[in-house]
Design an enzyme around this catalytic site. Structure first.
Site, PDB file in Angstrom:
ATOM      1  N   ARG A   7       1.504 -12.124  -0.464  1.00  0.00           N
ATOM      2  CA  ARG A   7       0.107 -12.390  -0.114  1.00  0.00           C
ATOM      3  C   ARG A   7      -0.447 -13.651  -0.767  1.00  0.00           C
ATOM      4  O   ARG A   7       0.023 -14.104  -1.795  1.00  0.00           O
ATOM      5  CB  ARG A   7      -0.762 -11.205  -0.565  1.00  0.00           C
ATOM      6  CG  ARG A   7      -0.401  -9.882   0.086  1.00  0.00           C
ATOM      7  CD  ARG A   7      -0.995  -9.748   1.461  1.00  0.00           C
ATOM      8  NE  ARG A   7      -0.579  -8.531   2.149  1.00  0.00           N
ATOM      9  CZ  ARG A   7      -1.290  -7.950   3.106  1.00  0.00           C
ATOM     10  NH1 ARG A   7      -2.439  -8.466   3.480  1.00  0.00           N
ATOM     11  NH2 ARG A   7      -0.837  -6.858   3.711  1.00  0.00           N
ATOM     12  N   CYS A  62      -0.542  -8.156  12.167  1.00  0.00           N
ATOM     13  CA  CYS A  62      -0.419  -8.397  13.619  1.00  0.00           C
ATOM     14  C   CYS A  62      -1.225  -9.610  14.065  1.00  0.00           C
ATOM     15  O   CYS A  62      -1.568  -9.718  15.243  1.00  0.00           O
ATOM     16  CB  CYS A  62      -0.858  -7.162  14.395  1.00  0.00           C
ATOM     17  SG  CYS A  62       0.356  -5.834  14.414  1.00  0.00           S
ATOM     18  N   HIS A 117     -11.657  -1.921  10.639  1.00  0.00           N
ATOM     19  CA  HIS A 117     -10.566  -2.817  10.270  1.00  0.00           C
ATOM     20  C   HIS A 117     -10.517  -3.936  11.312  1.00  0.00           C
ATOM     21  O   HIS A 117      -9.628  -3.991  12.146  1.00  0.00           O
ATOM     22  CB  HIS A 117      -9.264  -2.016  10.253  1.00  0.00           C
ATOM     23  CG  HIS A 117      -8.086  -2.745   9.712  1.00  0.00           C
ATOM     24  ND1 HIS A 117      -6.806  -2.468  10.115  1.00  0.00           N
ATOM     25  CD2 HIS A 117      -7.981  -3.722   8.787  1.00  0.00           C
ATOM     26  CE1 HIS A 117      -5.961  -3.251   9.473  1.00  0.00           C
ATOM     27  NE2 HIS A 117      -6.652  -4.020   8.660  1.00  0.00           N
ATOM     28  N   ARG A 131       0.838  -1.202   0.000  1.00  0.00           N
ATOM     29  CA  ARG A 131       0.000   0.000   0.000  1.00  0.00           C
ATOM     30  C   ARG A 131       0.873   1.252   0.000  1.00  0.00           C
ATOM     31  O   ARG A 131       1.930   1.272   0.621  1.00  0.00           O
ATOM     32  CB  ARG A 131      -0.905   0.025   1.231  1.00  0.00           C
ATOM     33  CG  ARG A 131      -2.124  -0.871   1.135  1.00  0.00           C
ATOM     34  CD  ARG A 131      -3.029  -0.672   2.341  1.00  0.00           C
ATOM     35  NE  ARG A 131      -2.497  -1.276   3.542  1.00  0.00           N
ATOM     36  CZ  ARG A 131      -1.936  -0.610   4.534  1.00  0.00           C
ATOM     37  NH1 ARG A 131      -1.816   0.693   4.470  1.00  0.00           N
ATOM     38  NH2 ARG A 131      -1.480  -1.244   5.599  1.00  0.00           N
ATOM     39  N   ASP A 161     -10.601  -9.460   8.251  1.00  0.00           N
ATOM     40  CA  ASP A 161     -10.002  -8.139   8.029  1.00  0.00           C
ATOM     41  C   ASP A 161     -10.961  -6.967   8.192  1.00  0.00           C
ATOM     42  O   ASP A 161     -10.572  -5.924   8.701  1.00  0.00           O
ATOM     43  CB  ASP A 161      -9.384  -8.089   6.630  1.00  0.00           C
ATOM     44  CG  ASP A 161      -8.428  -6.922   6.452  1.00  0.00           C
ATOM     45  OD1 ASP A 161      -7.650  -6.649   7.386  1.00  0.00           O
ATOM     46  OD2 ASP A 161      -8.459  -6.286   5.388  1.00  0.00           O
ATOM     47  N   TYR A 196      -1.114  -3.315  -7.429  1.00  0.00           N
ATOM     48  CA  TYR A 196      -0.961  -4.207  -6.284  1.00  0.00           C
ATOM     49  C   TYR A 196      -2.035  -4.029  -5.214  1.00  0.00           C
ATOM     50  O   TYR A 196      -2.342  -2.903  -4.805  1.00  0.00           O
ATOM     51  CB  TYR A 196       0.402  -3.992  -5.623  1.00  0.00           C
ATOM     52  CG  TYR A 196       0.654  -4.974  -4.504  1.00  0.00           C
ATOM     53  CD1 TYR A 196       1.156  -6.237  -4.771  1.00  0.00           C
ATOM     54  CD2 TYR A 196       0.321  -4.673  -3.196  1.00  0.00           C
ATOM     55  CE1 TYR A 196       1.349  -7.160  -3.771  1.00  0.00           C
ATOM     56  CE2 TYR A 196       0.503  -5.590  -2.180  1.00  0.00           C
ATOM     57  CZ  TYR A 196       1.020  -6.839  -2.471  1.00  0.00           C
ATOM     58  OH  TYR A 196       1.185  -7.761  -1.471  1.00  0.00           O
ATOM     59  N   LYS A 243      -9.531  -1.850   0.813  1.00  0.00           N
ATOM     60  CA  LYS A 243      -9.459  -0.798   1.835  1.00  0.00           C
ATOM     61  C   LYS A 243     -10.209   0.462   1.414  1.00  0.00           C
ATOM     62  O   LYS A 243     -10.746   1.177   2.259  1.00  0.00           O
ATOM     63  CB  LYS A 243      -7.997  -0.449   2.131  1.00  0.00           C
ATOM     64  CG  LYS A 243      -7.113  -1.634   2.512  1.00  0.00           C
ATOM     65  CD  LYS A 243      -7.544  -2.306   3.787  1.00  0.00           C
ATOM     66  CE  LYS A 243      -6.499  -3.334   4.230  1.00  0.00           C
ATOM     67  NZ  LYS A 243      -6.921  -4.103   5.412  1.00  0.00           N
ATOM     68  N   SER A 262      -2.355  -4.066  10.514  1.00  0.00           N
ATOM     69  CA  SER A 262      -2.005  -5.063   9.496  1.00  0.00           C
ATOM     70  C   SER A 262      -0.799  -5.891   9.929  1.00  0.00           C
ATOM     71  O   SER A 262       0.140  -5.385  10.539  1.00  0.00           O
ATOM     72  CB  SER A 262      -1.701  -4.369   8.168  1.00  0.00           C
ATOM     73  OG  SER A 262      -2.844  -3.741   7.659  1.00  0.00           O
TER      74      SER A 262
END
Length: 644
Positions: A428, A311, A287, A109, A334, A258, A267, A309
């Site tokens: 990913r 975690c 989130h 990102r 998510d 991406y 997002k 993110s």
């Protein structure tokens, strides 16, 4: 004459199957340039969608249009296009799995290049203290956006196909679902959005002639390209920009192919525009993972949990509990959209249909259910490949033969003693949620699931206990606002710096963080608010070792949380909140030697420094938009700590 002309059949070599089926038609542009519609019927689009496509064609000037239907046959065709272009490679070890290696300049990102466009800066971000750089969002004026937009999008799709991608965020028909239409010039987005959303004709049918979120995306490389492709991955990093225009219900993204930069349901809609819509309609777009946990007595509770993110959200959402008789089921890993129902109960849906999870660290030890999920119908991005057509990343060492030949994410030979990672830290897997072995039976219930607890957390190596409960809703909102964690590889950040990540939303706020806190505070008047907790799986001892085993053992903490939600007297008051009474976290059958006393130690100096740092952060970043209730919470915390 309008932009839409009459239908004409036409066959292109790569699209003969579609043309023979009579699905090709044309868009007649005002300058007498004909654009072939190589798949789908443009005249079946609603008036509003058709107008959006017309405007996109006039601006971007693609060679062809493909109206996406979401079918299996279409997906096979899209994959074939990417295979022939060298964008994906089949992983022969698995069923219908594919590997993509991106340009190394397009791997995460781009927070610094992501903007919300509003006339007033304060609508998007708080005005920070003089001399301080704001860190809770990026604002752009409409005038500057028009300039940036005009420098990028005109003619950006020349030589390429424009894909028209209709999609639903949330189960089609859910009162919380929202429909978007994305125009994109890369088949990678089409294949990924098919996994991540409810994509295709059903989304259009559910839309009718209603309004929708307009999403425009281009990799920013019209043909012929003036630069060389890297890994057959078109992108334009120097000109990348991701913009949200709430007044128009629009998103425009340029230059990156991406992840969250190009999968605009991810997002951009789910959180940035979603949080604005949620504020205006009186609900929450967060989130957060959503999971259901059932104890041996058959009591089931649903919790939503917000972590920054990388975690451990996906690991927790698909956890295999270590405690006998417990079951965890995944609703989402998510995003959570939460709204009070007619009875005042907070209910949540997962607006996504897939998992876009971080690969490194995922293994049969840490998240077996994720590993089972990704065995088929998955797109892997920037992971390494084994010589037998399998995938590899850091964390899979013990599950991969030592003599396996490995090709790294740059496409080069890699050895375990190279000192370099085989996969990108933000590599990913994009995989359908329905394949998850522990997917919750109600994960697509349009009403959503009832939320009994909200959990915040982050990577805090010292001072913060394993779990504690907020005193009340206002205190819980304060806990969310005070979330801090080590930086992750999901964005441009480097190293292990502890960063503020309020509500785990810092990169995703669609509007002023101070106003966001006020919206959270207002939820208390709208219905029955759930209990709020804070967890920290990552506390370390003086030797730098993690004090809590984590993973499946986290079920012991969830057990304590749901027992608190059931009203059990198993908590005691401390200056920071309610913590478990000694012996109330079930430690039976735990093999690890855990220093429970150390996990709940509250060092006074640490918490005094924490309060001072939080006060400085709020004063600098939120400034005049800090709600008085939050200042009162901070002052009360300081007073309680002073008496420790």
């Amino acid at each position: 004459m309008g932009l839409i002309g009459h239908q004409l059949l036409r066959s292109y070599p790569l699209l003969q199957a579609f043309a023979k089926a009579g699905m090709a038609n044309r868009l007649l542009v005002q300058n007498v340039r004909c654009i072939t519609v190589i798949h789908g019927d443009i005249n079946k689009l609603s008036v509003k969608v058709k107008k959006f496509v017309e405007d996109g064609v006039s601006l971007c000037k693609p060679d062809n249009i493909h109206i996406v239907d979401g079918s299996d046959a279409e997906n096979e065709h899209i994959i074939d296009i990417m295979t022939k272009a060298g964008m994906v490679k089949k992983l022969k070890k698995y069923e219908n799995c594919w590997l993509t290696l991106t340009d190394p300049a397009d791997v995460a990102r781009v927070e610094s290049k992501t903007f919300v466009v509003t006339p007033a800066q304060r609508a998007t971000v708080p005005i920070p203290k003089e001399g301080v750089k704001g860190t809770v969002g990026n604002w752009m004026s409409p005038e500057n956006w028009e300039k940036e937009h005009g420098e990028r999008f005109p003619g950006c799709m020349k030589g390429r196909t424009m894909y028209v991608v209709p999609f639903s965020m949330g189960p089609i028909g859910s009162p919380l679902a929202k429909v978007g239409v994305q125009l994109t010039d890369t088949p990678y987005v089409v294949a990924s959005m098919r996994i991540m959303t409810r994509m295709g004709e059903k989304a259009l049918q559910g839309l009718g002639d209603s309004d929708f979120v307009k999403c425009l995306h281009s990799v920013g490389q019209p043909l012929p390209m003036s630069t060389n492709l890297v890994n057959n991955w078109p992108c334009n990093p120097a000109k990348t920009i991701v913009s949200h225009i709430p007044a128009k219900n629009e998103i425009s993204s340029f230059g990156s192919g991406y992840g969250g930069n190009s999968l605009l349901g991810k997002k951009c809609i789910s959180l940035r525009l979603g949080s604005i819509i949620a504020r205006d309609e009186g609900w929450l777009a967060e989130h957060m993972l959503i999971l259901g946990i059932t104890n041996p007595k058959g009591v089931k509770k649903y919790v939503a949990a917000a972590f920054p993110s990388a975690c451990g959200k996906t690991n927790l959402a698909m956890m295999e509990p270590s405690m006998p008789g417990f079951k965890v089921e995944c609703v989402g890993d998510d995003i959570a959209w939460m709204k009070f129902d007619g009875e005042g109960r907070l209910r949540a849906i997962n607006p996504e249909a897939g998992f876009f999870g971080v690969a490194p660290g995922t293994s049969l030890d840490t998240n077996p259910n994720a590993m089972y999920t990704i065995e088929k119908n998955t797109i892997f991005t920037n992971v390494a490949e084994t010589n037998d057509g399998g995938v590899y990343w850091e964390g899979l060492e013990k599950f991969t033969p030592s003599d396996a030949t490995i090709t790294d994410w740059h496409g080069k030979p890699w050895s375990r003693d190279s000192g370099k990672p085989s996969a990108h830290p933000n590599s990913r897997f994009c995989t359908p949620a329905r394949q998850c072995p522990v997917i919750d039976p109600a994960w697509e219930d349009p009403k959503g699931v009832p939320i009994d607890a909200i959990i915040f957390g982050g990577r805090r190596p010292e001072g913060v206990p394993l779990v504690y409960e907020a005193f009340n809703w206002q205190h819980g909102v304060f806990l969310g606002a005070a979330v801090k964690s080590e930086a992750t590889a999901a964005a441009e950040h480097k190293g292990k710096v502890i960063m503020h990540d309020p509500f785990a939303m810092r990169p995703f706020f669609g509007y002023n963080f101070g106003h966001y806190m006020k919206h959270w505070l207002s939820m208390e008047s709208r219905g029955q608010t759930p209990k709020i907790f804070h967890v920290n799986w990552f506390r370390k001892n003086d030797a730098g070792k993690f004090m809590w085993p984590g993973f499946g053992e986290n079920s012991r903490v969830l057990d304590w949380i749901i027992r608190r939600c059931s009203g059990e007297d198993i908590a005691m008051e401390t200056p920071i909140g309610y913590v478990p009474k000694p012996g109330t976290i079930d430690m039976s059958s735990l093999k690890d030697d855990v220093d429970m006393e150390g996990l709940f130690t509250l060092p006074k100096k640490f918490w005094q420094a924490e309060v001072a740092e939080l006060r400085n952060y709020f004063e600098e970043q939120v400034n005049d938009d800090m709600p008085v209730e939050m200042n009162n919470q901070l002052n009360s915390l300081a007073e309680r700590i002073s008496k420790m």
